[in-house]
Write a protein that holds these residues in place. Structure first.
Motif, PDB file in Angstrom:
ATOM      1  N   ASP A 200      15.408 -25.941  43.729  1.00 18.70           N
ATOM      2  CA  ASP A 200      16.536 -25.612  42.861  1.00 18.70           C
ATOM      3  C   ASP A 200      16.088 -24.554  41.863  1.00 18.70           C
ATOM      4  O   ASP A 200      15.249 -24.817  40.988  1.00 18.70           O
ATOM      5  N   ALA A 201      16.637 -23.394  42.018  1.00 23.02           N
ATOM      6  CA  ALA A 201      16.301 -22.297  41.111  1.00 23.02           C
ATOM      7  C   ALA A 201      17.418 -22.139  40.096  1.00 23.02           C
ATOM      8  O   ALA A 201      18.592 -22.034  40.466  1.00 23.02           O
ATOM      9  N   PRO A 202      17.104 -22.169  38.824  1.00 24.90           N
ATOM     10  CA  PRO A 202      18.157 -22.006  37.815  1.00 24.90           C
ATOM     11  C   PRO A 202      18.768 -20.617  37.883  1.00 24.90           C
ATOM     12  O   PRO A 202      18.112 -19.646  38.261  1.00 24.90           O
ATOM     13  N   ALA A 203      20.040 -20.567  37.554  1.00 21.25           N
ATOM     14  CA  ALA A 203      20.728 -19.278  37.565  1.00 21.25           C
ATOM     15  C   ALA A 203      20.116 -18.364  36.508  1.00 21.25           C
ATOM     16  O   ALA A 203      19.745 -18.815  35.421  1.00 21.25           O
ATOM     17  N   PRO A 204      19.975 -17.109  36.812  1.00 22.01           N
ATOM     18  CA  PRO A 204      19.379 -16.196  35.829  1.00 22.01           C
ATOM     19  C   PRO A 204      20.268 -16.041  34.599  1.00 22.01           C
ATOM     20  O   PRO A 204      21.497 -16.044  34.688  1.00 22.01           O
ATOM     21  N   GLU A 205      19.627 -15.948  33.482  1.00 24.58           N
ATOM     22  CA  GLU A 205      20.353 -15.802  32.224  1.00 24.58           C
ATOM     23  C   GLU A 205      20.907 -14.388  32.101  1.00 24.58           C
ATOM     24  O   GLU A 205      20.232 -13.408  32.435  1.00 24.58           O
ATOM     25  N   ASP A 206      22.155 -14.327  31.656  1.00 24.07           N
ATOM     26  CA  ASP A 206      22.794 -13.028  31.475  1.00 24.07           C
ATOM     27  C   ASP A 206      22.270 -12.407  30.182  1.00 24.07           C
ATOM     28  O   ASP A 206      22.568 -12.877  29.079  1.00 24.07           O
ATOM     29  N   ILE A 207      21.465 -11.376  30.354  1.00 24.64           N
ATOM     30  CA  ILE A 207      20.830 -10.762  29.184  1.00 24.64           C
ATOM     31  C   ILE A 207      21.423  -9.384  28.893  1.00 24.64           C
ATOM     32  O   ILE A 207      20.815  -8.575  28.203  1.00 24.64           O
ATOM     33  N   ARG A 208      22.615  -9.136  29.437  1.00 25.05           N
ATOM     34  CA  ARG A 208      23.233  -7.845  29.150  1.00 25.05           C
ATOM     35  C   ARG A 208      23.633  -7.747  27.682  1.00 25.05           C
ATOM     36  O   ARG A 208      24.132  -8.710  27.093  1.00 25.05           O
ATOM     37  N   LYS A 209      23.432  -6.601  27.112  1.00 27.35           N
ATOM     38  CA  LYS A 209      23.750  -6.395  25.704  1.00 27.35           C
ATOM     39  C   LYS A 209      25.257  -6.230  25.528  1.00 27.35           C
ATOM     40  O   LYS A 209      25.935  -5.674  26.400  1.00 27.35           O
ATOM     41  N   PRO A 210      25.796  -6.716  24.401  1.00 27.63           N
ATOM     42  CA  PRO A 210      27.232  -6.518  24.154  1.00 27.63           C
ATOM     43  C   PRO A 210      27.545  -5.047  23.908  1.00 27.63           C
ATOM     44  O   PRO A 210      26.718  -4.283  23.419  1.00 27.63           O
ATOM     45  N   VAL A 211      28.762  -4.681  24.265  1.00 32.58           N
ATOM     46  CA  VAL A 211      29.213  -3.304  24.060  1.00 32.58           C
ATOM     47  C   VAL A 211      29.563  -3.132  22.586  1.00 32.58           C
ATOM     48  O   VAL A 211      30.297  -3.951  22.015  1.00 32.58           O
TER      49      VAL A 211
END
Length: 269
Positions: A200-211
């Motif tokens: 079970d691999a955890p979903a990658p964290e969304d590290i996109r910067k806010p606009v």
């Protein structure tokens, strides 16, 4: 001869007359001297090194001549431009002939007997050279060029121009050449397949910067097709003071922000 010692004096040996020394040579030690023609081919002068020029030739001053002579090496297989060769002058036979020796990449030594180019005019040019303004004459094909043409003829037997055949993407050798034929007979080992372990691999964290908010407001204005109202600007500034996340911005592009004026239809007379 009286009062003359004709004996041979050598360090570590008793004095001996030369004829008596020769008489000690046994039959097994005797060697027959080669004939004059063989000696002429073996007797050479001091070695010199030359570099083949762009025309496949070298220049060399033979001891029997007063000036430099030109020697053509275009017929020597393997020798090409800028190749270094060893030159030995033949001293007992021939007219300013030389022996050229070259060692290829496999360590094999090749030797040729070369005569100088004799048919030259007063300016040093060959008599069969083309005259300026009258005709043209290409350099003769080297051994490598001849081999390349022969390979092209074998690869494209039905085409006179191999380069044109390549441009038209004609299959060489009539399509009968199998480049991996040597792999067909290889037996691969048989083994039992093993199932892998499911993790079970955890979903990658969304590290996109806010606009940033100014850029987000411009994006929303273009998506809505109208300017941002003061109420919408105030609401977006209070809700997203540090910028809008790309996913949230995509949702806002589809729907207006709260507080936006409702669009109503008006009857025009």
């Amino acid at each position: 001869m009286p009062d003359i010692d004709c004996r041979l004096h050598r360090k570590g040996a008793l004095p001996m007359v030369r004829h008596d020394l020769w008489a000690t040579i046994t039959a097994e030690q005797l060697r027959e001297i080669p004939d004059k023609a063989t000696l002429g081919r073996l007797m050479t002068g001091r070695q010199a090194t030359r570099v083949v020029d762009a025309y496949g030739q070298i220049s060399y001053v033979h001891p029997a001549t007063k000036g430099s002579r030109i020697y053509d090496l275009n017929h020597c297989e393997g020798i090409r431009r800028k190749t270094k060769v060893a030159v030995f002058p033949l001293l007992m036979e021939g007219d300013a002939e030389i022996r050229v020796t070259w060692t290829n990449s496999d360590g094999e030594e090749r030797t040729w007997r070369i005569e100088p180019v004799r048919e030259l005019d007063d300016a040093g040019f060959p008599l069969d050279a083309p005259v300026f303004g009258e005709r043209f004459k290409a350099n003769p094909d080297t051994v490598a060029a001849k081999n390349k043409k022969e390979l092209d003829r074998i690869a494209y037997p039905d085409h006179d121009d191999a380069q044109e055949a390549r441009r038209r993407q004609v299959t060489p050798f009539g399509g009968n050449l199998d480049a991996i034929s040597h792999l067909h007979g290889i037996e691969t080992p048989t083994y039992l397949e093993r199932e892998g372990e499911i993790i079970d691999a955890p979903a990658p964290e969304d590290i996109r910067k806010p606009v940033p908010l100014p850029r987000a407001l411009m994006t929303l204005s273009q998506a809505w097709g109208r300017p941002i109202t003061r109420e919408e600007n105030q609401w977006l500034t209070e809700k997203y003071p540090r910028g809008i996340h790309p996913d949230e911005l995509e949702k806002l592009e589809q729907n207006s922000a709260p507080g936006a004026p409702e669009r109503r239809l008006r009857a025009v007379r």
